[in-house]
Design a protein around this motif. Structure first.
Motif, PDB file in Angstrom:
ATOM      1  N   ALA A  36       0.834  -1.206   0.000  1.00 46.78           N
ATOM      2  CA  ALA A  36       0.000   0.000   0.000  1.00 46.78           C
ATOM      3  C   ALA A  36       0.868   1.255   0.000  1.00 46.78           C
ATOM      4  N   THR A  37       1.897   1.272   0.829  1.00 47.46           N
ATOM      5  CA  THR A  37       2.778   2.436   0.868  1.00 47.46           C
ATOM      6  C   THR A  37       3.614   2.512  -0.408  1.00 47.46           C
ATOM      7  N   ALA A  38       3.992   1.368  -0.956  1.00 46.59           N
ATOM      8  CA  ALA A  38       4.719   1.360  -2.229  1.00 46.59           C
ATOM      9  C   ALA A  38       3.864   2.009  -3.320  1.00 46.59           C
ATOM     10  N   ALA A  39       2.588   1.655  -3.378  1.00 46.41           N
ATOM     11  CA  ALA A  39       1.685   2.242  -4.381  1.00 46.41           C
ATOM     12  C   ALA A  39       1.570   3.751  -4.194  1.00 46.41           C
ATOM     13  N   TYR A  40       1.570   4.203  -2.941  1.00 43.64           N
ATOM     14  CA  TYR A  40       1.535   5.647  -2.660  1.00 43.64           C
ATOM     15  C   TYR A  40       2.737   6.336  -3.293  1.00 43.64           C
ATOM     16  N   TRP A  41       3.937   5.770  -3.098  1.00 48.76           N
ATOM     17  CA  TRP A  41       5.148   6.390  -3.662  1.00 48.76           C
ATOM     18  C   TRP A  41       5.184   6.258  -5.180  1.00 48.76           C
ATOM     19  N   TYR A  42       4.707   5.139  -5.712  1.00 51.78           N
ATOM     20  CA  TYR A  42       4.621   5.015  -7.178  1.00 51.78           C
ATOM     21  C   TYR A  42       3.723   6.104  -7.746  1.00 51.78           C
ATOM     22  N   ARG A  43       2.582   6.343  -7.087  1.00 51.92           N
ATOM     23  CA  ARG A  43       1.643   7.357  -7.577  1.00 51.92           C
ATOM     24  C   ARG A  43       2.285   8.742  -7.570  1.00 51.92           C
ATOM     25  N   ARG A  44       3.006   9.057  -6.503  1.00 52.60           N
ATOM     26  CA  ARG A  44       3.657  10.377  -6.433  1.00 52.60           C
ATOM     27  C   ARG A  44       4.686  10.541  -7.539  1.00 52.60           C
ATOM     28  N   ALA A  45       5.472   9.511  -7.793  1.00 46.73           N
ATOM     29  CA  ALA A  45       6.473   9.588  -8.867  1.00 46.73           C
ATOM     30  C   ALA A  45       5.797   9.583 -10.239  1.00 46.73           C
ATOM     31  N   ALA A  46       4.749   8.799 -10.375  1.00 45.79           N
ATOM     32  CA  ALA A  46       4.030   8.712 -11.650  1.00 45.79           C
ATOM     33  C   ALA A  46       3.437  10.063 -12.038  1.00 45.79           C
ATOM     34  N   ARG A  47       2.935  10.787 -11.068  1.00 42.96           N
ATOM     35  CA  ARG A  47       2.361  12.118 -11.347  1.00 42.96           C
ATOM     36  C   ARG A  47       3.420  13.104 -11.827  1.00 42.96           C
ATOM     37  N   GLN A  48       4.684  12.777 -11.584  1.00 43.37           N
ATOM     38  CA  GLN A  48       5.776  13.628 -12.056  1.00 43.37           C
ATOM     39  C   GLN A  48       6.327  13.131 -13.394  1.00 43.37           C
ATOM     40  N   GLY A  49       5.679  12.130 -13.955  1.00 39.93           N
ATOM     41  CA  GLY A  49       6.043  11.661 -15.286  1.00 39.93           C
ATOM     42  C   GLY A  49       7.048  10.528 -15.348  1.00 39.93           C
ATOM     43  N   VAL A  50       7.340   9.884 -14.243  1.00 43.96           N
ATOM     44  CA  VAL A  50       8.295   8.772 -14.235  1.00 43.96           C
ATOM     45  C   VAL A  50       7.594   7.534 -14.798  1.00 43.96           C
ATOM     46  N   VAL A  51       8.010   7.130 -15.977  1.00 42.40           N
ATOM     47  CA  VAL A  51       7.347   6.036 -16.688  1.00 42.40           C
ATOM     48  C   VAL A  51       7.414   4.722 -15.907  1.00 42.40           C
ATOM     49  N   ALA A  52       8.545   4.426 -15.311  1.00 44.78           N
ATOM     50  CA  ALA A  52       8.664   3.179 -14.533  1.00 44.78           C
ATOM     51  C   ALA A  52       7.683   3.181 -13.358  1.00 44.78           C
ATOM     52  N   ALA A  53       7.472   4.332 -12.751  1.00 49.31           N
ATOM     53  CA  ALA A  53       6.519   4.438 -11.647  1.00 49.31           C
ATOM     54  C   ALA A  53       5.088   4.272 -12.159  1.00 49.31           C
ATOM     55  N   GLN A  54       4.811   4.815 -13.331  1.00 50.52           N
ATOM     56  CA  GLN A  54       3.488   4.650 -13.939  1.00 50.52           C
ATOM     57  C   GLN A  54       3.211   3.175 -14.191  1.00 50.52           C
ATOM     58  N   TYR A  55       4.218   2.465 -14.673  1.00 50.08           N
ATOM     59  CA  TYR A  55       4.080   1.034 -14.929  1.00 50.08           C
ATOM     60  C   TYR A  55       3.843   0.263 -13.629  1.00 50.08           C
ATOM     61  N   ARG A  56       4.668   0.552 -12.594  1.00 50.83           N
ATOM     62  CA  ARG A  56       4.523  -0.163 -11.321  1.00 50.83           C
ATOM     63  C   ARG A  56       3.161   0.124 -10.682  1.00 50.83           C
ATOM     64  N   LEU A  57       2.705   1.376 -10.790  1.00 51.77           N
ATOM     65  CA  LEU A  57       1.392   1.725 -10.253  1.00 51.77           C
ATOM     66  C   LEU A  57       0.294   0.997 -11.026  1.00 51.77           C
ATOM     67  N   ALA A  58       0.418   0.955 -12.345  1.00 53.55           N
ATOM     68  CA  ALA A  58      -0.571   0.245 -13.161  1.00 53.55           C
ATOM     69  C   ALA A  58      -0.629  -1.232 -12.777  1.00 53.55           C
ATOM     70  N   CYS A  59       0.530  -1.841 -12.542  1.00 56.22           N
ATOM     71  CA  CYS A  59       0.565  -3.247 -12.117  1.00 56.22           C
ATOM     72  C   CYS A  59      -0.104  -3.412 -10.751  1.00 56.22           C
ATOM     73  N   SER A  60       0.167  -2.479  -9.840  1.00 57.46           N
ATOM     74  CA  SER A  60      -0.466  -2.539  -8.515  1.00 57.46           C
ATOM     75  C   SER A  60      -1.978  -2.464  -8.643  1.00 57.46           C
ATOM     76  N   LEU A  61      -2.454  -1.561  -9.498  1.00 55.65           N
ATOM     77  CA  LEU A  61      -3.894  -1.414  -9.707  1.00 55.65           C
ATOM     78  C   LEU A  61      -4.486  -2.646 -10.391  1.00 55.65           C
ATOM     79  N   TRP A  62      -3.806  -3.147 -11.387  1.00 56.40           N
ATOM     80  CA  TRP A  62      -4.309  -4.299 -12.147  1.00 56.40           C
ATOM     81  C   TRP A  62      -4.444  -5.533 -11.253  1.00 56.40           C
ATOM     82  N   PHE A  63      -3.406  -5.772 -10.422  1.00 60.34           N
ATOM     83  CA  PHE A  63      -3.398  -6.974  -9.584  1.00 60.34           C
ATOM     84  C   PHE A  63      -3.951  -6.738  -8.179  1.00 60.34           C
ATOM     85  N   GLY A  64      -4.276  -5.481  -7.865  1.00 63.12           N
ATOM     86  CA  GLY A  64      -4.826  -5.175  -6.555  1.00 63.12           C
ATOM     87  C   GLY A  64      -3.820  -5.331  -5.430  1.00 63.12           C
ATOM     88  N   ARG A  65      -2.558  -4.994  -5.693  1.00 63.86           N
ATOM     89  CA  ARG A  65      -1.505  -5.089  -4.675  1.00 63.86           C
ATOM     90  C   ARG A  65      -1.386  -3.755  -3.931  1.00 63.86           C
TER      91      ARG A  65
END
Length: 82
Positions: free
Chosen positions: A42-71
């Motif tokens: 849950a905290t990992a997804a929080y940090w992925y979201r913050r980085a993703a909002r700044q345009g970090v593609v790897a963070a966008q991918y990790r967040l998408a995976c978290s959302l897709w798999f419900g992690r």
């Protein structure tokens, strides 16, 4: 955990909290994988979201995976980063 690694993780957390997108991604990865920290998806997804909002593609991918798999977040096939 050895003192140098603990100090590095503390510095990484400080940089992430200060808004450094690369540090946010790295801190999220450490939490997601349990690398020096207890696994906390849950905290990992929080940090992925913050980085993703700044345009970090790897963070966008990790967040998408978290959302897709419900992690750490509710499973969603439709949610977006923004």
């Amino acid at each position: 955990m050895p003192a140098p690694q603990a100090a590095q993780l503390e510095k990484l957390a400080e940089l992430a909290a200060a808004g450094c997108a690369a540090s946010q991604l790295q801190y999220g990865l450490r939490l997601d994988l349990g690398d020096g920290l207890p696994i906390d998806s849950a905290t990992a997804a929080y940090w992925y979201r913050r980085a993703a909002r700044q345009g970090v593609v790897a963070a966008q991918y990790r967040l998408a995976c978290s959302l897709w798999f419900g992690r750490g977040v509710p499973r969603s096939e439709e949610r977006r980063v923004g």
